[in-house]
Design a protein around this motif. Structure first.
Motif, PDB file in Angstrom:
ATOM      1  N   GLN A   6     -14.666 -23.431  -4.134  1.00  0.00           N
ATOM      2  CA  GLN A   6     -14.755 -22.084  -4.094  1.00  0.00           C
ATOM      3  C   GLN A   6     -15.525 -21.738  -2.882  1.00  0.00           C
ATOM      4  O   GLN A   6     -15.845 -20.195  -2.618  1.00  0.00           O
ATOM      5  N   THR A   7     -16.460 -22.181  -2.068  1.00  0.00           N
ATOM      6  CA  THR A   7     -17.563 -21.282  -1.244  1.00  0.00           C
ATOM      7  C   THR A   7     -16.234 -21.013  -0.510  1.00  0.00           C
ATOM      8  O   THR A   7     -16.597 -20.000   0.589  1.00  0.00           O
ATOM      9  N   ILE A   8     -15.898 -22.551   0.059  1.00  0.00           N
ATOM     10  CA  ILE A   8     -14.634 -21.823   1.228  1.00  0.00           C
ATOM     11  C   ILE A   8     -13.965 -20.450   1.244  1.00  0.00           C
ATOM     12  O   ILE A   8     -13.471 -19.901   1.601  1.00  0.00           O
ATOM     13  N   GLU A   9     -13.542 -21.037  -0.042  1.00  0.00           N
ATOM     14  CA  GLU A   9     -12.460 -19.709  -0.870  1.00  0.00           C
ATOM     15  C   GLU A   9     -13.015 -18.307  -0.544  1.00  0.00           C
ATOM     16  O   GLU A   9     -12.790 -16.939  -0.155  1.00  0.00           O
ATOM     17  N   LYS A  10     -14.337 -18.622  -0.989  1.00  0.00           N
ATOM     18  CA  LYS A  10     -15.220 -16.885  -0.470  1.00  0.00           C
ATOM     19  C   LYS A  10     -15.219 -16.628   0.245  1.00  0.00           C
ATOM     20  O   LYS A  10     -15.132 -14.982   0.729  1.00  0.00           O
ATOM     21  N   PHE A  11     -14.981 -17.601   1.533  1.00  0.00           N
ATOM     22  CA  PHE A  11     -15.280 -17.318   2.893  1.00  0.00           C
ATOM     23  C   PHE A  11     -14.511 -16.731   3.208  1.00  0.00           C
ATOM     24  O   PHE A  11     -14.517 -15.669   3.980  1.00  0.00           O
ATOM     25  N   ILE A  12     -13.035 -17.430   2.878  1.00  0.00           N
ATOM     26  CA  ILE A  12     -12.367 -16.566   3.666  1.00  0.00           C
ATOM     27  C   ILE A  12     -11.676 -15.493   2.678  1.00  0.00           C
ATOM     28  O   ILE A  12     -11.446 -14.598   3.670  1.00  0.00           O
ATOM     29  N   LYS A  13     -11.221 -15.254   1.559  1.00  0.00           N
ATOM     30  CA  LYS A  13     -11.740 -14.008   0.851  1.00  0.00           C
ATOM     31  C   LYS A  13     -12.707 -12.868   1.490  1.00  0.00           C
ATOM     32  O   LYS A  13     -12.317 -11.542   1.749  1.00  0.00           O
ATOM     33  N   GLY A  14     -13.715 -12.967   1.612  1.00  0.00           N
ATOM     34  CA  GLY A  14     -15.182 -12.154   2.201  1.00  0.00           C
ATOM     35  C   GLY A  14     -14.120 -11.816   3.897  1.00  0.00           C
ATOM     36  O   GLY A  14     -14.374 -10.666   3.859  1.00  0.00           O
ATOM     37  N   GLY A  15     -13.514 -12.571   4.391  1.00  0.00           N
ATOM     38  CA  GLY A  15     -13.191 -12.243   5.844  1.00  0.00           C
ATOM     39  C   GLY A  15     -12.269 -11.102   5.724  1.00  0.00           C
ATOM     40  O   GLY A  15     -11.812 -10.656   6.011  1.00  0.00           O
ATOM     41  N   ASP A  16     -10.961 -11.690   4.864  1.00  0.00           N
ATOM     42  CA  ASP A  16      -9.763 -11.297   4.474  1.00  0.00           C
ATOM     43  C   ASP A  16      -9.775  -9.662   3.849  1.00  0.00           C
ATOM     44  O   ASP A  16      -9.095  -8.513   4.413  1.00  0.00           O
ATOM     45  N   THR A  17     -11.121  -9.705   3.217  1.00  0.00           N
ATOM     46  CA  THR A  17     -11.178  -8.175   2.326  1.00  0.00           C
ATOM     47  C   THR A  17     -12.073  -7.546   3.186  1.00  0.00           C
ATOM     48  O   THR A  17     -12.934  -6.665   2.257  1.00  0.00           O
ATOM     49  N   SER A  18     -12.674  -7.978   4.080  1.00  0.00           N
ATOM     50  CA  SER A  18     -13.514  -7.263   4.858  1.00  0.00           C
ATOM     51  C   SER A  18     -15.192  -6.582   3.395  1.00  0.00           C
ATOM     52  O   SER A  18     -15.755  -5.874   3.494  1.00  0.00           O
ATOM     53  N   ASP A  19     -15.238  -8.345   3.435  1.00  0.00           N
ATOM     54  CA  ASP A  19     -16.368  -8.174   1.946  1.00  0.00           C
ATOM     55  C   ASP A  19     -17.885  -8.440   2.702  1.00  0.00           C
ATOM     56  O   ASP A  19     -17.356  -9.995   2.513  1.00  0.00           O
ATOM     57  N   THR A  20     -18.896  -8.004   3.137  1.00  0.00           N
ATOM     58  CA  THR A  20     -19.514  -8.539   4.208  1.00  0.00           C
ATOM     59  C   THR A  20     -20.751  -9.062   2.615  1.00  0.00           C
ATOM     60  O   THR A  20     -21.217  -9.976   3.141  1.00  0.00           O
ATOM     61  N   GLY A  21     -20.519  -8.575   1.722  1.00  0.00           N
ATOM     62  CA  GLY A  21     -21.627  -8.828   0.423  1.00  0.00           C
ATOM     63  C   GLY A  21     -21.323 -10.496   0.018  1.00  0.00           C
ATOM     64  O   GLY A  21     -22.238 -11.504   0.415  1.00  0.00           O
ATOM     65  N   LEU A  22     -20.260 -10.074   0.260  1.00  0.00           N
ATOM     66  CA  LEU A  22     -19.324 -11.714  -0.213  1.00  0.00           C
ATOM     67  C   LEU A  22     -19.631 -12.413   0.945  1.00  0.00           C
ATOM     68  O   LEU A  22     -20.338 -14.293   0.539  1.00  0.00           O
ATOM     69  N   LEU A  23     -20.041 -12.226   2.200  1.00  0.00           N
ATOM     70  CA  LEU A  23     -20.603 -13.239   3.465  1.00  0.00           C
ATOM     71  C   LEU A  23     -21.573 -13.264   3.258  1.00  0.00           C
ATOM     72  O   LEU A  23     -21.800 -14.476   3.944  1.00  0.00           O
ATOM     73  N   GLU A  24     -22.115 -12.561   3.238  1.00  0.00           N
ATOM     74  CA  GLU A  24     -23.522 -12.999   2.698  1.00  0.00           C
ATOM     75  C   GLU A  24     -24.409 -13.585   2.385  1.00  0.00           C
ATOM     76  O   GLU A  24     -25.140 -14.536   2.130  1.00  0.00           O
ATOM     77  N   GLU A  25     -22.888 -13.842   0.916  1.00  0.00           N
ATOM     78  CA  GLU A  25     -23.500 -14.680  -0.068  1.00  0.00           C
ATOM     79  C   GLU A  25     -23.039 -16.574   0.255  1.00  0.00           C
ATOM     80  O   GLU A  25     -24.184 -16.891   0.099  1.00  0.00           O
ATOM     81  N   VAL A  26     -22.159 -16.439   0.889  1.00  0.00           N
ATOM     82  CA  VAL A  26     -21.640 -17.645   1.322  1.00  0.00           C
ATOM     83  C   VAL A  26     -21.814 -18.267   2.375  1.00  0.00           C
ATOM     84  O   VAL A  26     -21.435 -19.913   2.836  1.00  0.00           O
ATOM     85  N   LEU A  27     -22.496 -17.432   3.652  1.00  0.00           N
ATOM     86  CA  LEU A  27     -22.639 -17.930   5.185  1.00  0.00           C
ATOM     87  C   LEU A  27     -24.126 -18.286   4.602  1.00  0.00           C
ATOM     88  O   LEU A  27     -25.385 -17.941   4.812  1.00  0.00           O
ATOM     89  N   HIS A  28     -24.797 -18.984   5.272  1.00  0.00           N
ATOM     90  CA  HIS A  28     -26.228 -20.029   5.673  1.00  0.00           C
ATOM     91  C   HIS A  28     -26.553 -19.279   6.767  1.00  0.00           C
ATOM     92  O   HIS A  28     -26.112 -18.827   7.627  1.00  0.00           O
ATOM     93  N   PRO A  29     -28.172 -19.322   6.566  1.00  0.00           N
ATOM     94  CA  PRO A  29     -28.111 -18.417   6.923  1.00  0.00           C
ATOM     95  C   PRO A  29     -28.512 -19.423   9.067  1.00  0.00           C
ATOM     96  O   PRO A  29     -28.727 -17.693   9.977  1.00  0.00           O
ATOM     97  N   GLY A  30     -28.408 -20.181   8.822  1.00  0.00           N
ATOM     98  CA  GLY A  30     -27.759 -20.831  10.276  1.00  0.00           C
ATOM     99  C   GLY A  30     -26.070 -20.533  10.851  1.00  0.00           C
ATOM    100  O   GLY A  30     -26.145 -21.766  11.713  1.00  0.00           O
ATOM    101  N   TYR A  31     -25.842 -19.933  10.466  1.00  0.00           N
ATOM    102  CA  TYR A  31     -24.412 -19.969  10.679  1.00  0.00           C
ATOM    103  C   TYR A  31     -23.581 -19.424  11.777  1.00  0.00           C
ATOM    104  O   TYR A  31     -24.526 -19.022  12.626  1.00  0.00           O
ATOM    105  N   GLN A  32     -22.972 -20.298  12.413  1.00  0.00           N
ATOM    106  CA  GLN A  32     -21.943 -19.916  13.473  1.00  0.00           C
ATOM    107  C   GLN A  32     -20.843 -19.995  13.902  1.00  0.00           C
ATOM    108  O   GLN A  32     -19.624 -21.216  13.433  1.00  0.00           O
TER     109      GLN A  32
END
Length: 118
Positions: A6-32
């Motif tokens: 679910q986390t991976i699919e939210k990450f991918i959906k966030g990019g696919d739909t340009s949903d930066t709120g969803l990305l904020e939710e699923v990306l760790h503060p140390g994301y690279q």
């Protein structure tokens, strides 16, 4: 494993739909995001969370729906690794995605994509 997917699919959906709120939710503060090349620029590029989200917000990254195929998904305690293929009408991605669990929540901490034009 369902929560990791679910986390991976939210990450991918966030990019696919340009949903930066969803990305904020699923990306760790140390994301690279670690990639070999940046469009026509050669070299290794390490993109931290805030810059990655800005690239999505500015429509430089993402905005195109992709299909996802899992090749592997492994969990070792609080770390999980996924090897996935993503495909849009224009690009193919092979990605290694690492997730970590903190305070009972899974977050994406790294994405290492290999990107090719179709």
């Amino acid at each position: 494993m369902d929560k990791i997917r679910q986390t991976i699919e939210k990450f991918i959906k966030g990019g696919d739909t340009s949903d930066t709120g969803l990305l904020e939710e699923v990306l760790h503060p140390g994301y690279q995001n670690i990639q070999d090349g940046f469009f026509d620029q050669p070299g290794i590029f390490i993109i931290p969370k805030e810059k990655y989200i800005q690239l999505v917000r500015d429509k430089i990254f993402g905005g195109k729906p992709r299909t996802i195929i899992y090749h592997s998904l492994e969990q070792k305690n609080n770390i999980a690794y996924a090897e996935v293929s993503l495909e849009s009408h224009a690009l193919r991605f092979s990605s290694l995605i690492t997730c970590v669990q903190e305070n009972g929540e899974w977050k994406v901490i790294t994405n290492v994509p290999s990107i090719e034009q179709k």
